[in-house]
Design a protein around this motif. Structure first.
Motif, PDB file in Angstrom:
ATOM      1  N   ASP A 123       0.831  -1.288   0.001  1.00 12.76           N
ATOM      2  CA  ASP A 123       0.012  -0.032   0.147  1.00 12.76           C
ATOM      3  C   ASP A 123       0.838   1.229   0.033  1.00 12.76           C
ATOM      4  OD1 ASP A 123      -2.454  -1.278   0.119  1.00 12.76           O
ATOM      5  OD2 ASP A 123      -2.213  -1.654   2.182  1.00 12.76           O
ATOM      6  N   LEU A 124       1.872   1.199   1.002  1.00 15.62           N
ATOM      7  CA  LEU A 124       2.720   2.417   0.986  1.00 15.62           C
ATOM      8  C   LEU A 124       3.522   2.591  -0.403  1.00 15.62           C
ATOM      9  CD1 LEU A 124       4.370   1.481   4.450  1.00 15.62           C
ATOM     10  CD2 LEU A 124       2.954   3.757   3.973  1.00 15.62           C
ATOM     11  N   GLU A 125       3.855   1.463  -1.020  1.00 17.87           N
ATOM     12  CA  GLU A 125       4.533   1.674  -2.365  1.00 17.87           C
ATOM     13  C   GLU A 125       3.517   2.057  -3.323  1.00 17.87           C
ATOM     14  OE1 GLU A 125       6.128  -2.093  -2.989  1.00 17.87           O
ATOM     15  OE2 GLU A 125       7.894  -1.924  -1.945  1.00 17.87           O
ATOM     16  N   ALA A 126       2.307   1.753  -3.519  1.00 15.23           N
ATOM     17  CA  ALA A 126       1.234   2.341  -4.519  1.00 15.23           C
ATOM     18  C   ALA A 126       1.054   3.669  -4.212  1.00 15.23           C
ATOM     19  CB  ALA A 126       0.261   1.395  -4.211  1.00 15.23           C
ATOM     20  N   TYR A 127       0.927   4.004  -2.915  1.00 14.89           N
ATOM     21  CA  TYR A 127       0.635   5.488  -2.854  1.00 14.89           C
ATOM     22  C   TYR A 127       1.616   6.312  -3.124  1.00 14.89           C
ATOM     23  CZ  TYR A 127      -4.117   4.860  -1.393  1.00 14.89           C
ATOM     24  OH  TYR A 127      -5.475   4.617  -1.495  1.00 14.89           O
ATOM     25  N   THR A 128       2.896   6.016  -2.816  1.00 13.13           N
ATOM     26  CA  THR A 128       4.052   6.725  -2.863  1.00 13.13           C
ATOM     27  C   THR A 128       4.329   6.827  -4.526  1.00 13.13           C
ATOM     28  OG1 THR A 128       5.270   5.923  -1.110  1.00 13.13           O
ATOM     29  CG2 THR A 128       6.695   6.771  -2.597  1.00 13.13           C
ATOM     30  N   GLU A 129       3.888   5.852  -5.426  1.00 13.27           N
ATOM     31  CA  GLU A 129       4.112   5.889  -6.712  1.00 13.27           C
ATOM     32  C   GLU A 129       2.902   6.820  -7.133  1.00 13.27           C
ATOM     33  OE1 GLU A 129       3.653   1.817  -8.437  1.00 13.27           O
ATOM     34  OE2 GLU A 129       5.717   1.348  -7.302  1.00 13.27           O
ATOM     35  N   ALA A 130       1.885   6.723  -6.565  1.00 12.06           N
ATOM     36  CA  ALA A 130       0.659   7.810  -7.140  1.00 12.06           C
ATOM     37  C   ALA A 130       0.969   9.079  -6.755  1.00 12.06           C
ATOM     38  CB  ALA A 130      -0.675   7.268  -6.172  1.00 12.06           C
ATOM     39  N   PHE A 131       1.801   9.316  -5.690  1.00  9.41           N
ATOM     40  CA  PHE A 131       2.116  10.664  -5.340  1.00  9.41           C
ATOM     41  C   PHE A 131       3.077  11.348  -6.321  1.00  9.41           C
ATOM     42  CE2 PHE A 131       4.278  14.181  -3.141  1.00  9.41           C
ATOM     43  CZ  PHE A 131       3.289  14.989  -2.572  1.00  9.41           C
ATOM     44  N   ASN A 132       3.948  10.389  -6.795  1.00  7.84           N
ATOM     45  CA  ASN A 132       5.131  10.798  -7.663  1.00  7.84           C
ATOM     46  C   ASN A 132       4.516  10.936  -8.787  1.00  7.84           C
ATOM     47  OD1 ASN A 132       7.062  10.521  -5.844  1.00  7.84           O
ATOM     48  ND2 ASN A 132       7.754   8.359  -6.048  1.00  7.84           N
ATOM     49  N   ALA A 133       3.592  10.226  -9.376  1.00 10.15           N
ATOM     50  CA  ALA A 133       2.824  10.552 -10.736  1.00 10.15           C
ATOM     51  C   ALA A 133       2.123  11.758 -10.614  1.00 10.15           C
ATOM     52  CB  ALA A 133       1.941   9.317 -10.934  1.00 10.15           C
ATOM     53  N   LEU A 134       1.515  12.251  -9.495  1.00  7.91           N
ATOM     54  CA  LEU A 134       0.958  13.495  -9.580  1.00  7.91           C
ATOM     55  C   LEU A 134       1.794  14.769  -9.848  1.00  7.91           C
ATOM     56  CD1 LEU A 134      -1.584  12.829  -6.478  1.00  7.91           C
ATOM     57  CD2 LEU A 134      -2.160  13.156  -9.066  1.00  7.91           C
ATOM     58  N   LEU A 135       2.963  14.390  -9.116  1.00  6.68           N
ATOM     59  CA  LEU A 135       4.141  15.577  -9.218  1.00  6.68           C
ATOM     60  C   LEU A 135       4.553  15.818 -10.717  1.00  6.68           C
ATOM     61  CD1 LEU A 135       6.662  14.704  -6.461  1.00  6.68           C
ATOM     62  CD2 LEU A 135       4.733  16.439  -6.367  1.00  6.68           C
TER      63      LEU A 135
END
Length: 286
Positions: free
Chosen positions: A254-266
């Protein structure tokens, strides 16, 4: 996916188990060192049962853990309602705040960094008093004035983490809707936008605006918060807010998925410099 208290127990138990292992101590030896049955150590480490702050300190002493910051964080995870000091100020509001909100504040107070996506309102750590009051009043209908005052006071007190030494590092992505949605009237919104401009210039705050022109993006699924801790990444947690509660995601996946999502938003968001100009232009009525 768990509620706050369960997540705290599991994270605390896992960290205590890791510290025991690092000290080269078996669970049976740990039990003998502190005068318990081995089953109690096992229940604590698996998160099956809670543990009181004095017992956490007892285990940490047995494991030779002297890192002040780590000890303090683990005591906070134990959920002490009898703690004293500035870092536990929220216990004075036990009658006002639901347990999940107290859990969030306790974790936020010990975190070193926060990454957040906000799609509807300004992050609580950056709200003005008037904006916080308007948002709280809208979120909870027919709220007595005294309770409203208390909730706003809590929101403002939380902001001290940005002025702490060292301060919390806040990295926020704001959907353009956050800036366009008028909350509390034109005057309140104007002052709130000015506050965002001031915050964007702080070294511990990075604001990125996600403009409407970016189109659909992964953030359309809703806002989220990622809390990170300097002592160990195993304690990092994702927080999702719902109408009546908060949910905590603790699994590594979950942490990896949301970290990737945040980086994608950037990748879709404006740069910090462009975002500052965008917020300032919005504040000026452009």
């Amino acid at each position: 996916m768990q509620h706050g208290p369960v997540v705290r127990r599991r994270k605390l138990g896992a960290e205590l188990r890791a510290l025991r292992t690092a000290a080269g101590i078996t669970s049976g030896e740990a039990a003998r060192l502190v005068g318990w049955h081995q089953s109690k150590v096992s229940r604590i480490e698996t998160g099956t049962s809670g543990v009181k702050p004095p017992d956490v300190r007892l285990l940490l002493d047995a494991y030779g853990v002297h890192d002040t910051q780590l000890r303090e964080l683990l005591v906070v995870l134990a959920g002490s309602d009898n703690a004293v000091g500035r870092e536990h100020w929220w216990h004075a509001y036990r009658g006002v705040l639901p347990p999940t909100y107290r859990d969030f504040i306790s974790l936020e107070s010990q975190a070193t960094a926060m990454r957040t996506l906000e799609t509807t309102v300004v992050p609580g750590l950056l709200q003005t008093p008037e904006y916080a009051r308007a948002v709280t009043r809208a979120a909870v209908e027919a709220l007595p004035e005294e309770r409203l005052d208390a909730l706003v006071a809590v929101r403002l007190a939380r902001q001290d983490v940005l002025r702490a030494s060292p301060p919390l590092r806040l990295n926020a992505v704001l959907d353009e809707a956050v800036l366009r949605r008028e909350v509390g009237g034109p005057g309140v919104m104007a002052r709130q936008l000015e506050r965002l401009v001031e915050a964007a210039r702080l070294p511990q705050v990075r604001l990125r605006v996600l403009p409407f022109a970016a189109g659909a993006h992964i953030g359309v699924t809703g806002p989220f918060v990622i809390l990170s801790f300097s002592t160990t990444s195993d304690l990092d947690v994702v927080v999702l807010d719902h109408l009546t509660s908060s949910l905590y995601l603790e699994r590594k996946e979950d942490l990896e998925a949301y970290t990737e999502a945040f980086n994608a938003l950037l990748l879709h968001a404006l740069s910090p410099e462009e975002s500052l100009d965008f917020i300032a232009a919005t504040a000026a009525g452009a």
